[in-house]
Design a protein around this motif. Structure first.
Motif, PDB file in Angstrom:
ATOM      1  N   ARG A 126       0.834  -1.206   0.000  1.00  0.00           N
ATOM      2  CA  ARG A 126       0.000   0.000   0.000  1.00  0.00           C
ATOM      3  C   ARG A 126       0.868   1.255   0.000  1.00  0.00           C
ATOM      4  N   TRP A 127       2.134   1.084   0.347  1.00  0.00           N
ATOM      5  CA  TRP A 127       3.059   2.221   0.415  1.00  0.00           C
ATOM      6  C   TRP A 127       4.155   2.121  -0.639  1.00  0.00           C
ATOM      7  N   ASP A 128       3.877   1.407  -1.735  1.00  0.00           N
ATOM      8  CA  ASP A 128       4.748   1.454  -2.917  1.00  0.00           C
ATOM      9  C   ASP A 128       4.660   2.846  -3.545  1.00  0.00           C
ATOM     10  N   SER A 129       5.750   3.279  -4.167  1.00  0.00           N
ATOM     11  CA  SER A 129       5.749   4.603  -4.797  1.00  0.00           C
ATOM     12  C   SER A 129       4.711   4.699  -5.902  1.00  0.00           C
ATOM     13  N   ASP A 130       4.584   3.648  -6.735  1.00  0.00           N
ATOM     14  CA  ASP A 130       3.629   3.716  -7.847  1.00  0.00           C
ATOM     15  C   ASP A 130       2.191   3.749  -7.352  1.00  0.00           C
ATOM     16  N   PHE A 131       1.890   2.972  -6.300  1.00  0.00           N
ATOM     17  CA  PHE A 131       0.532   2.951  -5.762  1.00  0.00           C
ATOM     18  C   PHE A 131       0.170   4.299  -5.133  1.00  0.00           C
ATOM     19  N   LEU A 132       1.111   4.880  -4.388  1.00  0.00           N
ATOM     20  CA  LEU A 132       0.868   6.183  -3.778  1.00  0.00           C
ATOM     21  C   LEU A 132       0.669   7.257  -4.849  1.00  0.00           C
ATOM     22  N   THR A 133       1.444   7.171  -5.929  1.00  0.00           N
ATOM     23  CA  THR A 133       1.308   8.137  -7.017  1.00  0.00           C
ATOM     24  C   THR A 133      -0.048   7.982  -7.698  1.00  0.00           C
ATOM     25  N   LEU A 134      -0.440   6.748  -7.976  1.00  0.00           N
ATOM     26  CA  LEU A 134      -1.733   6.497  -8.596  1.00  0.00           C
ATOM     27  C   LEU A 134      -2.867   7.012  -7.717  1.00  0.00           C
ATOM     28  N   ARG A 135      -2.774   6.731  -6.435  1.00  0.00           N
ATOM     29  CA  ARG A 135      -3.835   7.193  -5.531  1.00  0.00           C
ATOM     30  C   ARG A 135      -3.945   8.714  -5.556  1.00  0.00           C
ATOM     31  N   LYS A 136      -2.820   9.392  -5.613  1.00  0.00           N
ATOM     32  CA  LYS A 136      -2.825  10.858  -5.676  1.00  0.00           C
ATOM     33  C   LYS A 136      -3.485  11.337  -6.969  1.00  0.00           C
ATOM     34  N   LEU A 137      -3.176  10.685  -8.095  1.00  0.00           N
ATOM     35  CA  LEU A 137      -3.775  11.066  -9.369  1.00  0.00           C
ATOM     36  C   LEU A 137      -5.288  10.855  -9.356  1.00  0.00           C
ATOM     37  N   ILE A 138      -5.739   9.720  -8.804  1.00  0.00           N
ATOM     38  CA  ILE A 138      -7.169   9.429  -8.747  1.00  0.00           C
ATOM     39  C   ILE A 138      -7.879  10.438  -7.852  1.00  0.00           C
ATOM     40  N   ASP A 139      -7.297  10.703  -6.676  1.00  0.00           N
ATOM     41  CA  ASP A 139      -7.915  11.642  -5.742  1.00  0.00           C
ATOM     42  C   ASP A 139      -8.021  13.036  -6.332  1.00  0.00           C
ATOM     43  N   ALA A 140      -7.038  13.406  -7.175  1.00  0.00           N
ATOM     44  CA  ALA A 140      -7.046  14.740  -7.794  1.00  0.00           C
ATOM     45  C   ALA A 140      -7.941  14.793  -9.036  1.00  0.00           C
ATOM     46  N   GLY A 141      -8.469  13.639  -9.461  1.00  0.00           N
ATOM     47  CA  GLY A 141      -9.315  13.605 -10.647  1.00  0.00           C
ATOM     48  C   GLY A 141      -8.556  13.690 -11.955  1.00  0.00           C
ATOM     49  N   ALA A 142      -7.240  13.479 -11.929  1.00  0.00           N
ATOM     50  CA  ALA A 142      -6.417  13.656 -13.129  1.00  0.00           C
ATOM     51  C   ALA A 142      -6.727  12.628 -14.212  1.00  0.00           C
ATOM     52  N   LEU A 143      -7.240  11.455 -13.832  1.00  0.00           N
ATOM     53  CA  LEU A 143      -7.546  10.419 -14.808  1.00  0.00           C
ATOM     54  C   LEU A 143      -9.020  10.418 -15.212  1.00  0.00           C
ATOM     55  N   GLY A 144      -9.808  11.278 -14.595  1.00  0.00           N
ATOM     56  CA  GLY A 144     -11.233  11.266 -14.864  1.00  0.00           C
ATOM     57  C   GLY A 144     -11.890  10.055 -14.217  1.00  0.00           C
ATOM     58  N   ARG A 145     -12.908   9.521 -14.871  1.00  0.00           N
ATOM     59  CA  ARG A 145     -13.587   8.335 -14.353  1.00  0.00           C
ATOM     60  C   ARG A 145     -12.798   7.099 -14.780  1.00  0.00           C
ATOM     61  N   VAL A 146     -12.272   6.372 -13.816  1.00  0.00           N
ATOM     62  CA  VAL A 146     -11.468   5.181 -14.109  1.00  0.00           C
ATOM     63  C   VAL A 146     -12.385   4.048 -14.551  1.00  0.00           C
ATOM     64  N   SER A 147     -12.013   3.375 -15.638  1.00  0.00           N
ATOM     65  CA  SER A 147     -12.793   2.238 -16.122  1.00  0.00           C
ATOM     66  C   SER A 147     -12.064   0.913 -15.926  1.00  0.00           C
ATOM     67  N   ARG A 148     -10.722   0.929 -16.079  1.00  0.00           N
ATOM     68  CA  ARG A 148      -9.974  -0.327 -15.957  1.00  0.00           C
ATOM     69  C   ARG A 148      -8.666  -0.113 -15.213  1.00  0.00           C
ATOM     70  N   PHE A 149      -8.409  -1.021 -14.280  1.00  0.00           N
ATOM     71  CA  PHE A 149      -7.186  -1.024 -13.483  1.00  0.00           C
ATOM     72  C   PHE A 149      -6.428  -2.300 -13.801  1.00  0.00           C
ATOM     73  N   GLU A 150      -5.241  -2.164 -14.381  1.00  0.00           N
ATOM     74  CA  GLU A 150      -4.406  -3.321 -14.699  1.00  0.00           C
ATOM     75  C   GLU A 150      -3.166  -3.287 -13.808  1.00  0.00           C
ATOM     76  N   SER A 151      -2.959  -4.372 -13.092  1.00  0.00           N
ATOM     77  CA  SER A 151      -1.865  -4.440 -12.119  1.00  0.00           C
ATOM     78  C   SER A 151      -1.219  -5.816 -12.225  1.00  0.00           C
ATOM     79  N   ARG A 152       0.098  -5.832 -12.385  1.00  0.00           N
ATOM     80  CA  ARG A 152       0.785  -7.123 -12.535  1.00  0.00           C
ATOM     81  C   ARG A 152       2.175  -7.061 -11.899  1.00  0.00           C
ATOM     82  N   VAL A 153       2.609  -8.215 -11.440  1.00  0.00           N
ATOM     83  CA  VAL A 153       3.995  -8.409 -11.011  1.00  0.00           C
ATOM     84  C   VAL A 153       4.470  -9.691 -11.672  1.00  0.00           C
ATOM     85  N   GLU A 154       5.372  -9.553 -12.638  1.00  0.00           N
ATOM     86  CA  GLU A 154       5.851 -10.685 -13.416  1.00  0.00           C
ATOM     87  C   GLU A 154       7.378 -10.723 -13.367  1.00  0.00           C
ATOM     88  N   ARG A 155       7.908 -11.902 -13.102  1.00  0.00           N
ATOM     89  CA  ARG A 155       9.351 -12.096 -13.011  1.00  0.00           C
ATOM     90  C   ARG A 155       9.718 -13.429 -13.648  1.00  0.00           C
TER      91      ARG A 155
END
Length: 348
Positions: free
Chosen positions: A123-152
């Motif tokens: 929950r405290w990853d840099s990318d997750f915190l950045t995304l949360r800030k963008l969503i809270d600020a409305g920068a992405l508008g209405r979100v329709s799809r969230f794609e999240s992956r960890v592949e190694r």
């Protein structure tokens, strides 16, 4: 505050001990491990932190709280032992084998009035915190799809994931993040991948979660992927946010760094690792928020002092576990499952 750790494997050694040792206002007092090699590592990496033979011996030495970071098999019994002795406890993820086991631990903690939390550090990853800030600020508008992956590509990890596979191990983080951002899930569909040498332990997974608010989350993970996809791609009516690589805190901890050694440099992402905002022909860098895994323990410490809520509540951990249960059943049946009333009468 005196804090003890049970387990000094990869998770205990790298993801917990350095954060506990760096926590202001707390003393990292001891670790339960029977391995001679791990005791040597503990003595070298945390001089003065005592090794103990058992959870009971560590509690007898005097602790205010415990962190349990052992393999999932047998972890519930250790969490329960701490609860029965009235000691506040953090369980590593995945929280439990299934929702029934999770509920039993939650009920035990409630009966004893013992604070219980689960280590959802991403929950405290840099990318997750950045995304949360963008969503809270409305920068992405209405979100329709969230794609999240960890592949190694880690073939040595096939068959070694906690909880019987990567779905429950790694998937717990991805599901927790989706729930934090977009709320309750109405429907679940999942596919699992198995290797011939480990036919009961999935090495890869795909989940489609239909949230009650209309957002669809596509979550995936693998330890046999030679060409990883973007870590995040989030599509909204006003633009799309993408991030390529993983947050750097894991690599830093494994390399022997810590919040104490790095100070203000901790969690800061180099600009070439920042994500992108794109809409049509517009493409611009988005400065990453500072990653902050230590925040989990700061919030936990404050909660134990009566100064705020637990960083991850038992109810939140249970919600994630129920979705993971539904995902495994969905993969077995090849069906979309409704979460209303789940789990049903069938054993999972």
């Amino acid at each position: 505050m005196r804090i003890g750790l049970v387990g000094y494997g990869h998770g205990g050694r790298h993801f917990h001990a350095p954060l506990l040792a760096s926590l202001p206002g707390a003393r990292f007092v001891g670790v339960v491990t029977l391995s001679a090699e791990r005791r040597r590592l503990l003595a070298a990496e945390h001089p003065g932190v005592q090794a103990f033979d058992s959870l009971e011996a560590l509690i007898a030495a005097g602790v205010d709280a415990l962190v349990i970071s052992t393999p999932l098999e047998g972890r519930a019994a250790l969490v329960l032992a701490a609860i029965e002795r009235g000691v506040a406890v953090v369980s590593d993820k995945p929280f439990a084998h299934d929702a029934a086991q999770a509920q039993a631990l939650i009920d035990a903690a409630a009966r004893r009035q013992v604070p219980l939390s689960v280590y959802m550090n991403r929950r405290w990853d840099s990318d997750f915190l950045t995304l949360r800030k963008l969503i809270d600020a409305g920068a992405l508008g209405r979100v329709s799809r969230f794609e999240s992956r960890v592949e190694r590509y880690l073939p040595q990890a096939v068959g070694n994931a906690s909880g019987g596979g990567f779905l429950r191990d790694l998937g717990s983080h991805l599901v927790d993040q989706a729930l934090q951002l977009f709320g309750p899930v109405a429907r679940v569909y999942a596919e699992l991948q198995y290797a011939e040498q480990a036919p009961t332990c999935d090495y890869g997974f795909f989940l489609a979660l239909s949230h009650a608010n209309g957002v669809v989350s596509h979550l995936s993970g693998s330890c046999l992927q030679n060409c990883p996809g973007p870590r995040l791609r989030v599509s909204g009516s006003a633009g799309c946010y993408t991030v390529e690589g993983l947050d750097g805190q894991e690599d830093a901890l494994v390399a022997g760094l810590s919040p104490y050694s790095e100070g203000e440099r901790w969690g800061v992402e180099e600009h070439r690792r920042w994500g992108w905002f794109e809409q049509g022909e517009v493409r611009e860098r988005v400065a990453s928020e500072r990653g902050d895994w230590p925040q989990f323990y700061k919030q936990w410490q404050a909660a134990l002092h009566g100064q705020g809520p637990l960083p991850v509540s038992p109810a939140q951990a249970l919600a994630t576990t129920r979705i993971l249960d539904a995902a495994r059943l969905s993969a077995q049946r090849g069906q979309v499952l409704e979460m209303a009333g789940f789990p049903g009468p069938e054993s999972i």
